[in-house]
Design a protein around this motif. Structure first.
Motif, short mmCIF file in Angstrom:
data_model
loop_
_atom_site.label_atom_id
_atom_site.label_comp_id
_atom_site.label_asym_id
_atom_site.label_seq_id
_atom_site.Cartn_x
_atom_site.Cartn_y
_atom_site.Cartn_z
N LYS A 1 0.84 -1.20 0.00
CA LYS A 1 0.00 0.00 0.00
C LYS A 1 0.87 1.25 0.00
CE LYS A 1 -3.86 -2.30 2.31
NZ LYS A 1 -4.72 -2.35 3.52
N LEU A 2 0.59 2.16 -0.93
CA LEU A 2 1.41 3.34 -1.12
C LEU A 2 0.85 4.60 -0.47
CD1 LEU A 2 2.34 2.64 -4.83
CD2 LEU A 2 3.94 2.67 -2.91
N ARG B 1 0.14 10.08 -7.40
CA ARG B 1 -1.25 9.83 -7.78
C ARG B 1 -1.91 8.83 -6.84
NH1 ARG B 1 -0.24 8.60 -12.94
NH2 ARG B 1 -0.26 10.77 -13.59
N ARG B 2 -1.10 7.99 -6.21
CA ARG B 2 -1.61 6.98 -5.28
C ARG B 2 -1.54 7.43 -3.82
NH1 ARG B 2 0.00 4.74 -9.90
NH2 ARG B 2 -0.79 2.69 -10.54
N GLY B 3 -1.23 8.71 -3.61
CA GLY B 3 -1.21 9.24 -2.26
C GLY B 3 0.09 9.05 -1.52
N CYS B 4 1.17 8.74 -2.25
CA CYS B 4 2.49 8.55 -1.64
C CYS B 4 3.21 9.89 -1.57
CB CYS B 4 3.30 7.56 -2.48
SG CYS B 4 4.85 7.01 -1.74
N GLY C 1 -1.38 16.44 -4.66
CA GLY C 1 -1.60 16.36 -3.21
C GLY C 1 -0.47 15.76 -2.41
N ALA C 2 0.65 15.46 -3.05
CA ALA C 2 1.78 14.83 -2.33
C ALA C 2 2.56 15.86 -1.53
CB ALA C 2 2.70 14.13 -3.31
N ARG C 3 3.07 15.46 -0.39
CA ARG C 3 4.04 16.25 0.36
C ARG C 3 5.41 15.92 -0.22
NH1 ARG C 3 3.11 14.23 4.86
NH2 ARG C 3 4.95 12.91 5.17
#
Length: 271
Positions: free
Chosen positions: A4-5, A29-32, A55-57
């Motif tokens: 899970k990323l 794109r996968r929230g990583c 939305g990535a940090r």
């Protein structure tokens, strides 16, 4: 069970463009969240902008993987920015054309220091942090030329076979631990690697341009597609990822004709 990323932190080298940028964007794109490393600060900022828009940090780190001092300092910098490290993608690399006799010792060592020793340095530096996590992964990018060894690619192929062998041995050593190992073999991906390849001194310019044009002709897959293939493979915990039909075909041909494969493949490569 998938890797899970979402909300994990990935370090990606060579993230200023090409496959590294594509992998970074696919991860975002996968929230990583991302620690992006490259020798090109301008390229890093462009990739960071794309990832932040998803939305990535993101933290950016100028890095030369051939510089042992910079590599040793990086894990603490990343940990200070993100508080954890779950995934390391060793993608940074360079190219060098020419036969073994054309390539100088200095150029051969330059390429090995980046393509192979850079992977080893990064792995040594980050492995304790990967072990500290609950579920971590190490991803090393080899090449199509880590499956076969074409004429005129002695140095590059040697470096990518070394990455392959190192990754496979490390996977066996880490079996049963929380760190999984993946080795990636991209085929012809449309990046700038052929245009930026170093040419041996003394080779006529027309010969360099001919080789470069031939190499670019083989680079067909869009980088963003390659990035998606690689990240899907990471999610599925694949030990080996073949990127592109050319890599898949070459893998089969080499398996069935481990000595004669070049006589079967070189006509298509040289056209």
């Amino acid at each position: 069970m998938k890797f899970k990323l979402r909300d994990r932190v990935a370090v990606v080298t060579g993230a200023g463009g090409g496959i590294g940028r594509a992998v970074a964007v696919s991860l975002a794109r996968r929230g990583c969240h991302l620690a992006l490393a490259d020798i090109s600060e301008a390229g890093l900022e462009q990739t960071a902008g794309m990832a932040r828009a998803l939305g990535a940090r993101v933290s950016c780190h100028r890095l030369d993987v051939a510089d042992a001092t910079m590599v040793r300092a990086l894990p603490q910098q990343v940990n200070a920015s993100h508080g954890r490290i779950d995934l390391l993608v060793n993608n940074a690399g360079v190219a060098l054309g020419g036969s073994f006799e054309q390539v100088s010792e200095a150029d051969f060592d330059w390429l090995m220091d980046i393509n192979f020793h850079g992977v080893v340095r990064m792995t040594r530096a980050f492995l304790p942090y990967l072990h500290a996590g609950d579920d971590s992964r190490l991803v090393n990018v080899s090449s199509l030329y880590g499956l076969i060894s074409p004429a005129g690619q002695a140095a590059y192929s040697a470096s990518k076979f070394a990455v392959r062998g190192f990754s496979n041995a490390l996977r066996h050593e880490l079996e049963g631990s929380n760190v999984g190992v993946t080795v990636v073999h991209p085929g012809g991906v449309a990046t700038s690697i052929a245009r930026s390849a170093r040419a041996p001194a003394g080779v006529p310019e027309e010969e360099v341009l001919r080789r470069r044009a031939l190499s670019e002709k083989l680079l067909r897959m869009p980088a963003d597609k390659a990035g998606e293939i690689i990240v899907r493979g990471i999610e599925n915990r694949k030990a080996r990822i073949l990127v592109g039909m050319d890599a898949k075909i070459v893998s089969v041909v080499e398996r069935f004709a481990p000595v004669r494969y070049w006589s079967l493949l070189k006509k298509g490569v040289q056209q």
